[in-house]
Design a protein around this motif. Structure first.
Motif, PDB file in Angstrom:
ATOM      1  N   ASP A  21       1.196  -1.151   0.170  1.00 38.04           N
ATOM      2  CA  ASP A  21      -0.051   0.421   0.057  1.00 38.04           C
ATOM      3  C   ASP A  21       0.604   1.357   0.512  1.00 38.04           C
ATOM      4  O   ASP A  21       0.014   2.227  -0.526  1.00 38.04           O
ATOM      5  N   ASP A  22       2.250   1.017   0.725  1.00 39.58           N
ATOM      6  CA  ASP A  22       2.950   2.800   0.629  1.00 39.58           C
ATOM      7  C   ASP A  22       3.516   2.752   0.165  1.00 39.58           C
ATOM      8  O   ASP A  22       4.621   1.396  -0.076  1.00 39.58           O
ATOM      9  N   ARG A  74      -9.391   0.350   3.025  1.00 44.24           N
ATOM     10  CA  ARG A  74      -8.109  -0.886   3.576  1.00 44.24           C
ATOM     11  C   ARG A  74      -8.767  -1.152   4.565  1.00 44.24           C
ATOM     12  O   ARG A  74      -7.721  -2.104   5.448  1.00 44.24           O
ATOM     13  N   ASP A 117       2.714   3.488  -9.200  1.00 46.75           N
ATOM     14  CA  ASP A 117       1.909   2.859  -7.897  1.00 46.75           C
ATOM     15  C   ASP A 117       1.541   1.259  -9.140  1.00 46.75           C
ATOM     16  O   ASP A 117      -0.011   1.513  -8.615  1.00 46.75           O
ATOM     17  N   MET A 150      -3.371   8.847   2.690  1.00 49.09           N
ATOM     18  CA  MET A 150      -2.115   9.225   1.904  1.00 49.09           C
ATOM     19  C   MET A 150      -0.729   9.321   2.196  1.00 49.09           C
ATOM     20  O   MET A 150       0.240   9.693   1.708  1.00 49.09           O
ATOM     21  N   TYR A 153       1.698   6.697   1.637  1.00 52.50           N
ATOM     22  CA  TYR A 153       1.959   6.433   0.155  1.00 52.50           C
ATOM     23  C   TYR A 153       2.586   6.817  -0.738  1.00 52.50           C
ATOM     24  O   TYR A 153       3.862   6.203  -1.551  1.00 52.50           O
ATOM     25  N   TRP A 154       3.071   7.619  -0.559  1.00 49.89           N
ATOM     26  CA  TRP A 154       4.229   8.293  -1.947  1.00 49.89           C
ATOM     27  C   TRP A 154       5.370   8.143  -1.244  1.00 49.89           C
ATOM     28  O   TRP A 154       6.581   8.458  -1.028  1.00 49.89           O
TER      29      TRP A 154
END
Length: 154
Positions: A21-22, A74, A117, A150, A153-154
């Motif tokens: 996920d991240d 999630r 992603d 988020m 996430y990035w």
């Protein structure tokens, strides 16, 4: 409704083999075009843009596990139940992903990007340059849970 048939334009190549996920921000990847259909001219000029939108297929999501209703994003019960179209999970009805990536460079029929992603081997359905004129017009709003989701996430 009649089914729609799409043919991938290329494939993702990256070091990421699992759909975690991240931590996608530092991920460098390349998109290799199908050279039976596309030559270098297909990417001509895309490197003049800082970002590109990549449309891809979550091909490893089991169609039996696709969500069509509401759920906690999630699976986090601390976040509200929202419909599948109010979230960006991979197990969505048509298993389509969309990400805006940083364009690093082009080498022939290969587009190098950062922040994609999608995992290694993912089929790419389309590429589009990201243009500020297509960004949202006016104020943008989103619920608090989306901001929380988020954060890493990035």
């Amino acid at each position: 409704m009649s089914p729609i048939v799409m043919r991938p334009i290329g494939v993702v190549r990256s070091t990421r083999a699992a759909p975690t996920d991240d931590g996608w921000g530092a991920e460098a990847a390349r998109i290799e075009l199908d050279t039976a259909r596309f030559g270098p001219d297909a990417l001509l000029g895309l490197d003049a843009f800082s970002h590109a939108e990549v449309v891809f297929l979550f091909d490893r999501v089991d169609e039996a596990g696709v969500a069509t209703g509401a759920r906690h994003p999630r699976g986090n019960a601390a976040w509200p139940r929202v419909g599948i179209f109010a979230q960006r999970g991979k197990d969505r009805p048509n298993r389509i992903g969309l990400t805006i990536c940083r364009v690093l460079r082009i080498e022939g029929t290969v587009l190098h990007v950062a922040g994609l992603d999608a995992i290694d081997g993912t089929p790419v359905l389309d590429l589009k340059p990201w243009m500020a004129g297509f960004a949202p017009r006016g104020a943008v709003r989103e619920p608090g849970w989306a901001d929380e989701l988020m954060r890493g996430y990035w």
